[in-house]
Scaffold this active site. Structure first.
Site, PDB file in Angstrom:
ATOM      1  N   GLU A 286     -35.886 -11.062 -12.705  1.00  0.00           N
ATOM      2  CA  GLU A 286     -35.182 -10.514 -11.571  1.00  0.00           C
ATOM      3  C   GLU A 286     -34.934  -9.113 -11.591  1.00  0.00           C
ATOM      4  O   GLU A 286     -33.931  -8.567 -11.268  1.00  0.00           O
ATOM      5  CB  GLU A 286     -33.794 -11.410 -11.185  1.00  0.00           C
ATOM      6  CG  GLU A 286     -33.911 -12.934 -10.953  1.00  0.00           C
ATOM      7  CD  GLU A 286     -34.879 -13.135  -9.479  1.00  0.00           C
ATOM      8  OE1 GLU A 286     -35.010 -12.321  -8.692  1.00  0.00           O
ATOM      9  OE2 GLU A 286     -35.238 -14.293  -9.458  1.00  0.00           O
TER      10      GLU A 286
HETATM   11  C1  LIG Z   1     -39.918 -16.919 -18.188  1.00  0.00           C
HETATM   12  C2  LIG Z   1     -40.274 -15.792 -17.226  1.00  0.00           C
HETATM   13  C3  LIG Z   1     -40.341 -16.057 -15.891  1.00  0.00           C
HETATM   14  C4  LIG Z   1     -40.729 -15.168 -14.975  1.00  0.00           C
HETATM   15  N1  LIG Z   1     -41.133 -15.535 -13.495  1.00  0.00           N
HETATM   16  C5  LIG Z   1     -41.786 -14.645 -12.696  1.00  0.00           C
HETATM   17  C6  LIG Z   1     -42.241 -14.949 -11.478  1.00  0.00           C
HETATM   18  O1  LIG Z   1     -41.976 -16.323 -10.979  1.00  0.00           O
HETATM   19  N2  LIG Z   1     -42.715 -14.273 -10.806  1.00  0.00           N
HETATM   20  C7  LIG Z   1     -42.838 -12.749 -11.261  1.00  0.00           C
HETATM   21  O2  LIG Z   1     -43.571 -12.169 -10.349  1.00  0.00           O
HETATM   22  N3  LIG Z   1     -42.688 -12.325 -12.552  1.00  0.00           N
HETATM   23  C8  LIG Z   1     -42.103 -13.397 -13.273  1.00  0.00           C
HETATM   24  N4  LIG Z   1     -41.521 -12.974 -14.398  1.00  0.00           N
HETATM   25  C9  LIG Z   1     -41.928 -11.561 -14.932  1.00  0.00           C
HETATM   26  C10 LIG Z   1     -40.627 -10.720 -15.054  1.00  0.00           C
HETATM   27  O3  LIG Z   1     -40.209 -10.410 -13.763  1.00  0.00           O
HETATM   28  C11 LIG Z   1     -41.145  -9.310 -15.792  1.00  0.00           C
HETATM   29  O4  LIG Z   1     -41.242  -9.856 -17.104  1.00  0.00           O
HETATM   30  C12 LIG Z   1     -39.901  -8.489 -15.713  1.00  0.00           C
HETATM   31  O5  LIG Z   1     -39.845  -7.692 -14.541  1.00  0.00           O
HETATM   32  C13 LIG Z   1     -40.088  -7.366 -16.940  1.00  0.00           C
HETATM   33  O6  LIG Z   1     -41.503  -6.902 -16.724  1.00  0.00           O
HETATM   34  P1  LIG Z   1     -42.329  -6.567 -18.159  1.00  0.00           P
HETATM   35  O7  LIG Z   1     -42.113  -7.828 -18.745  1.00  0.00           O
HETATM   36  O8  LIG Z   1     -43.756  -6.246 -17.591  1.00  0.00           O
HETATM   37  O9  LIG Z   1     -41.781  -5.642 -18.852  1.00  0.00           O
HETATM   38  P2  LIG Z   1     -41.980  -4.003 -18.883  1.00  0.00           P
HETATM   39  O10 LIG Z   1     -41.771  -3.592 -17.308  1.00  0.00           O
HETATM   40  O11 LIG Z   1     -42.970  -3.530 -19.627  1.00  0.00           O
HETATM   41  O12 LIG Z   1     -40.487  -3.568 -19.550  1.00  0.00           O
HETATM   42  C14 LIG Z   1     -40.457  -3.553 -20.956  1.00  0.00           C
HETATM   43  C15 LIG Z   1     -38.965  -2.707 -21.361  1.00  0.00           C
HETATM   44  O13 LIG Z   1     -39.039  -1.325 -20.762  1.00  0.00           O
HETATM   45  C16 LIG Z   1     -37.990  -1.197 -19.818  1.00  0.00           C
HETATM   46  N5  LIG Z   1     -38.561  -0.505 -18.670  1.00  0.00           N
HETATM   47  C17 LIG Z   1     -39.498  -0.652 -17.986  1.00  0.00           C
HETATM   48  N6  LIG Z   1     -39.400   0.373 -17.122  1.00  0.00           N
HETATM   49  C18 LIG Z   1     -38.462   1.222 -17.487  1.00  0.00           C
HETATM   50  C19 LIG Z   1     -38.072   2.527 -16.874  1.00  0.00           C
HETATM   51  N7  LIG Z   1     -38.711   3.066 -15.667  1.00  0.00           N
HETATM   52  N8  LIG Z   1     -36.865   3.036 -17.049  1.00  0.00           N
HETATM   53  C20 LIG Z   1     -36.151   2.533 -18.498  1.00  0.00           C
HETATM   54  N9  LIG Z   1     -36.643   1.364 -19.044  1.00  0.00           N
HETATM   55  C21 LIG Z   1     -37.939   0.953 -18.436  1.00  0.00           C
HETATM   56  C22 LIG Z   1     -37.423  -2.484 -19.477  1.00  0.00           C
HETATM   57  O14 LIG Z   1     -36.287  -2.627 -19.111  1.00  0.00           O
HETATM   58  C23 LIG Z   1     -37.751  -3.478 -20.652  1.00  0.00           C
HETATM   59  O15 LIG Z   1     -36.864  -3.204 -21.576  1.00  0.00           O
HETATM   60  C24 LIG Z   1     -41.028 -13.732 -15.399  1.00  0.00           C
HETATM   61  C25 LIG Z   1     -41.077 -13.560 -16.981  1.00  0.00           C
HETATM   62  C26 LIG Z   1     -40.797 -14.430 -17.775  1.00  0.00           C
HETATM   63  C27 LIG Z   1     -40.541 -14.173 -19.103  1.00  0.00           C
END
Ligand SMILES: Cc1cc2nc3c(=O)[nH]c(=O)nc-3n(C[C@H](O)[C@H](O)[C@H](O)COP(=O)(O)OP(=O)(O)OC[C@H]3O[C@@H](n4cnc5c(N)ncnc54)[C@H](O)[C@@H]3O)c2cc1C
Length: 478
Positions: A286
């Site tokens: 979220e």
């Molecule tokens: C169990 C589970 C269920 C999920 N369900 C869904 C779903 O139903 N549908 C869906 O679409 N997605 C889903 N997700 C995905 C989830 O929304 C994403 O994992 C989340 O938005 C973070 O994206 P990422 O994993 O690519 O992390 P990244 O975006 O790569 O982030 C990695 C780290 O970098 C930080 N970061 C990233 N960008 C910035 C910035 N600009 N400035 C500072 N810090 C930053 C983040 O805060 C984090 O700490 C799910 C994930 C999990 C693990």
């Protein structure tokens, strides 16, 4: 369901919503991709119109999709023509859709989370959700309510974890006495309860705000779906605050649940281990808590720059106040010190954010490049919102004759403000030291001292009062 309710055509609502509401169909929300998480709009999945103009051919890959294993309907975000980010309603049985294996997750193992692959999946043009190129409106608006709901779920989980902790602390005998008789454990039980009670106060406050706003908009002639959508937009900052605070309070509560259970807390045969693993995701999905923190400040600054709220004026007033002698009198009323302190904390936040905005306007600071300061700003906002929610709740209980646990409630308030006072001072100082220097910094630091003057109190005794009540009740009953 919400994206369809908010943005669907009448036909789409009639076609999909009854089956989703009855549970006959399940849905999933496909936004994230292997290379686009927080940066959701950079999705690579694309949809190209067929020559006959009847379908979009959808190709790409989605990742971490909840419900993927059994969803009947997928709301998929893709770049139409490679550039226009758009929502599509895609039936899961459509040829060309395949699923990855179930992810091996740290927690929430009862949920299905899989990759979804689309290979030239034909999606009828009537299944475009909302407008072409306006997918971001759907993606971000659905998240507002998602964040609010996450705060609610965190509250439920935290209550349960607090109760389990109290029961175990009463049962477990060490050194010939229940561990709940030890001050170190009482501290944890009291602190868990304070966090649950505060979170609950904020969650109910935001539910009420959303409800009132929705009803007001309906009275003004808006449809139910527009009223719901606009209410969530209006309170998007509050929804983000609830998400951040809820997930981080729950974090504390389950972590201490493990600690109170000692070695048994580390065993999968006891509930805390599962709670500990399950809650960790809340700070990630979220919108990660970092993204939510930045969002809060960006939304606030945007409202300030568009004139929707005046920040610089009050910030300037606060700076003028700093030049006057402080007039410290005992504030009136039962909640006098808390009212005064809360007003001061708001002044402090205005001082910090106002000064940062002013430096940005003068070209001396580029806040986009100074995320540490944005994080500090968001922490000030979240802390103030949570404390204000707690105070409002207790005031309401008092004014309606429902202040049924006076000693416990008084203690919760004192400990909360005592801790908050120290946190506000630290966060504000961290922020100010990051962008001000010399005499200006000295003046600001005087301001920090002036605006964090909640009177010291014996918090050890107060936590013991809270713990004694919980131990007596043998569960969380505040
Ligand atoms: C169990 C589970 C269920 C999920 N369900 C869904 C779903 O139903 N549908 C869906 O679409 N997605 C889903 N997700 C995905 C989830 O929304 C994403 O994992 C989340 O938005 C973070 O994206 P990422 O994993 O690519 O992390 P990244 O975006 O790569 O982030 C990695 C780290 O970098 C930080 N970061 C990233 N960008 C910035 C910035 N600009 N400035 C500072 N810090 C930053 C983040 O805060 C984090 O700490 C799910 C994930 C999990 C693990």
């Amino acid at each position: 369901m919400l994206p369809i309710l908010y943005f669907g055509t009448e036909d789409q609502k009639q076609h999909f919503l009854p089956k989703l509401c009855s549970g006959e169909w399940k849905a999933s929300y496909c936004l994230t991709e292997p290379s686009s998480g927080s940066d959701a709009l950079s999705a690579k999945t694309r949809a190209d119109l067929t020559e006959d103009g009847k379908h979009y051919l959808l190709s790409g890959q989605k990742m971490w999709i909840t419900n993927a294993g059994f969803a009947d309907l997928m709301i998929v975000f893709a770049q139409v023509g490679g550039t226009q980010f758009t929502g599509l309603l895609v039936e899961a049985k459509s040829p060309g859709i395949t699923l990855g294996a179930e992810e091996k997750k740290m927690g929430i193992k009862g949920s299905s989370t899989r990759q979804v692959f689309f290979d030239k999946v034909a999606v009828p043009v009537d299944n475009v959700l909302g407008e072409i190129g306006k997918g971001h409106l759907i993606a971000f608006n659905a998240l507002n309510i998602g964040r609010f709901k996450l705060g609610n779920m965190a509250m439920g989980g935290a209550k349960k974890a607090a109760s389990i902790s109290i029961q175990y602390a009463n049962e477990r005998i060490q050194f010939k006495q229940p561990i709940s008789s030890f001050g170190a454990i009482q501290f944890k039980l009291a602190q868990q309860a304070i966090e649950v009670f505060t979170l609950e106060s904020a969650v109910y406050r935001v539910s009420n705000l959303l409800l009132q706003q929705k009803e007001q908009l309906i009275e003004q002639g808006e449809s139910l779906e527009h009223a719901l959508l606009k209410a969530a937009e209006e309170y998007a900052i509050e929804c983000a605050a609830i998400k951040v605070a809820g997930s981080e309070y729950l974090d504390y509560v389950v972590d201490e649940a493990v600690q109170i259970h000692g070695g048994y807390g580390f065993s999968e045969e006891y509930t805390p281990a599962m709670a500990y693993r399950d809650q960790r995701i809340n700070r990630i999905y979220e919108g990660t808590n970092e993204i939510n923190r930045m969002l809060m400040i960006n939304m606030l600054l945007k409202r300030a720059t568009t004139g929707a709220i005046d920040m610089v004026g009050p910030a300037w007033e606060v700076q003028k106040e700093l030049t006057k002698m402080p007039g410290m009198q005992k504030p009136e009323g039962k909640f006098g010190y808390e009212d005064k302190s809360l007003a001061d904390y708001k002044k402090l936040a205005l001082m910090v954010l106002g000064a940062a905005v002013k430096m940005q306007m003068d070209g001396q600071l580029n806040l986009k490049e100074e995320q540490e300061i944005l994080m500090n700003g968001a922490d000030l906002l979240v802390d103030i919102y949570m404390a204000e929610s707690l105070l409002l709740r207790l005031k309401k209980l008092e004014s309606t004759g429902k202040y049924r646990l006076p000693e416990v409630y008084d203690a919760i308030l004192s400990v909360s403000f005592h801790d908050l006072n120290a946190r506000m001072a630290k966060t504000a100082t961290d922020a100010l030291c990051s962008f001000a220097s010399g005499d200006l910094l000295k003046t600001f630091l005087l301001g920090v001292k002036r605006f964090t003057a909640y009177p010291p109190t014996n918090i050890k005794e107060k936590r013991r009062i809270i713990a004694a009540h919980l131990i007596e009740e043998n569960e969380y009953t505040l």
